[in-house]
Design a protein around this motif. Structure first.
Motif, PDB file in Angstrom:
ATOM      1  N   LYS A   3     -18.553 -33.183   8.472  1.00 19.23           N
ATOM      2  CA  LYS A   3     -17.235 -32.543   8.527  1.00 19.23           C
ATOM      3  C   LYS A   3     -17.439 -31.033   8.549  1.00 19.23           C
ATOM      4  N   ILE A   4     -16.749 -30.390   9.476  1.00 20.62           N
ATOM      5  CA  ILE A   4     -16.920 -28.954   9.682  1.00 20.62           C
ATOM      6  C   ILE A   4     -15.567 -28.260   9.699  1.00 20.62           C
ATOM      7  N   LEU A   5     -15.512 -27.113   9.034  1.00 14.03           N
ATOM      8  CA  LEU A   5     -14.363 -26.218   9.129  1.00 14.03           C
ATOM      9  C   LEU A   5     -14.795 -25.013   9.951  1.00 14.03           C
ATOM     10  N   ASP A  55     -18.598 -28.569   5.592  1.00 10.27           N
ATOM     11  CA  ASP A  55     -19.350 -27.325   5.687  1.00 10.27           C
ATOM     12  C   ASP A  55     -18.553 -26.350   6.544  1.00 10.27           C
ATOM     13  N   ILE A  56     -18.930 -25.087   6.474  1.00 13.00           N
ATOM     14  CA  ILE A  56     -18.190 -24.032   7.168  1.00 13.00           C
ATOM     15  C   ILE A  56     -19.041 -23.437   8.274  1.00 13.00           C
ATOM     16  N   VAL A  87     -22.687 -19.805  12.357  1.00 15.59           N
ATOM     17  CA  VAL A  87     -21.669 -19.005  13.037  1.00 15.59           C
ATOM     18  C   VAL A  87     -21.670 -19.456  14.484  1.00 15.59           C
ATOM     19  N   THR A  88     -20.515 -19.363  15.114  1.00 19.95           N
ATOM     20  CA  THR A  88     -20.463 -19.708  16.527  1.00 19.95           C
ATOM     21  C   THR A  88     -21.161 -18.614  17.320  1.00 19.95           C
ATOM     22  N   ALA A 114     -12.069 -29.237  11.889  1.00 18.69           N
ATOM     23  CA  ALA A 114     -10.779 -28.561  11.894  1.00 18.69           C
ATOM     24  C   ALA A 114     -11.047 -27.098  12.209  1.00 18.69           C
ATOM     25  N   ILE A 115     -10.169 -26.518  13.016  1.00 19.25           N
ATOM     26  CA  ILE A 115     -10.242 -25.101  13.348  1.00 19.25           C
ATOM     27  C   ILE A 115      -9.100 -24.421  12.582  1.00 19.25           C
TER      28      ILE A 115
END
Length: 156
Positions: A3-5, A55-56, A87-88, A114-115
């Motif tokens: 799961k990613i934020l 995670d972020i 980071v993107t 989720a964005i």
């Protein structure tokens, strides 16, 4: 499932409301990393992280100056919730969705994400990402209602 934020900072964690509160009481608006995060938004982020173990990944333009290691130091120094794992890439800040997709393309296995962003222009994101976008108001940032929506989405 991972799961990613995907997390923006300005308008999401840094709010007009909090900056005005700091200014009205003559407290510093910034520290060595940048503008101070709104404690209400931090607690709402904590609720999401504590319930989902997400995670972020940072999408904020802060990534350009701080880079991943600086953001991770800020996370520790400010005692922020969760773990920043990336980071993107810097592709095009106008089309944040392309940067998110590029990051997702590097992952193996299933990812539920989720964005969280305050961006006023939906063209920043790809059409197929809009269902994962949780748009916040820059004055209040990550509020309780949005946090609950994100929780429901990630727990499906």
């Amino acid at each position: 499932m991972k799961k990613i934020l995907f997390l923006d900072f300005d308008g999401v964690m840094v709010t007009d409301r909090h900056q005005e509160q700091l200014a009205s009481t003559n407290r510093p608006l910034r520290d060595g990393y940048g503008a101070k995060f709104d404690p209400v938004c931090v607690e709402n982020l904590r609720r999401i992280i504590d319930s989902t173990d997400a995670d972020i990944v940072v999408t904020s333009t802060w990534k350009m100056n701080l880079r991943l290691d600086g953001i991770q130091r800020m996370w520790q120094t400010r005692s922020l919730p969760g773990k920043v794992i990336g980071v993107t890439p810097d592709i095009d800040t106008i089309h944040r969705g392309d940067e998110i997709q590029a990051w997702l393309d590097t992952q193996t296995g299933a990812v539920r994400y989720a964005i969280i962003d305050d961006c006023p222009i939906l063209d920043f994101f790809r059409e197929d990402q809009l269902q994962f976008l949780f748009k916040v108001d820059e004055r209040t940032g990550l509020d309780e209602k949005t946090a609950l929506s994100i929780l429901n989405h990630l727990m499906k």
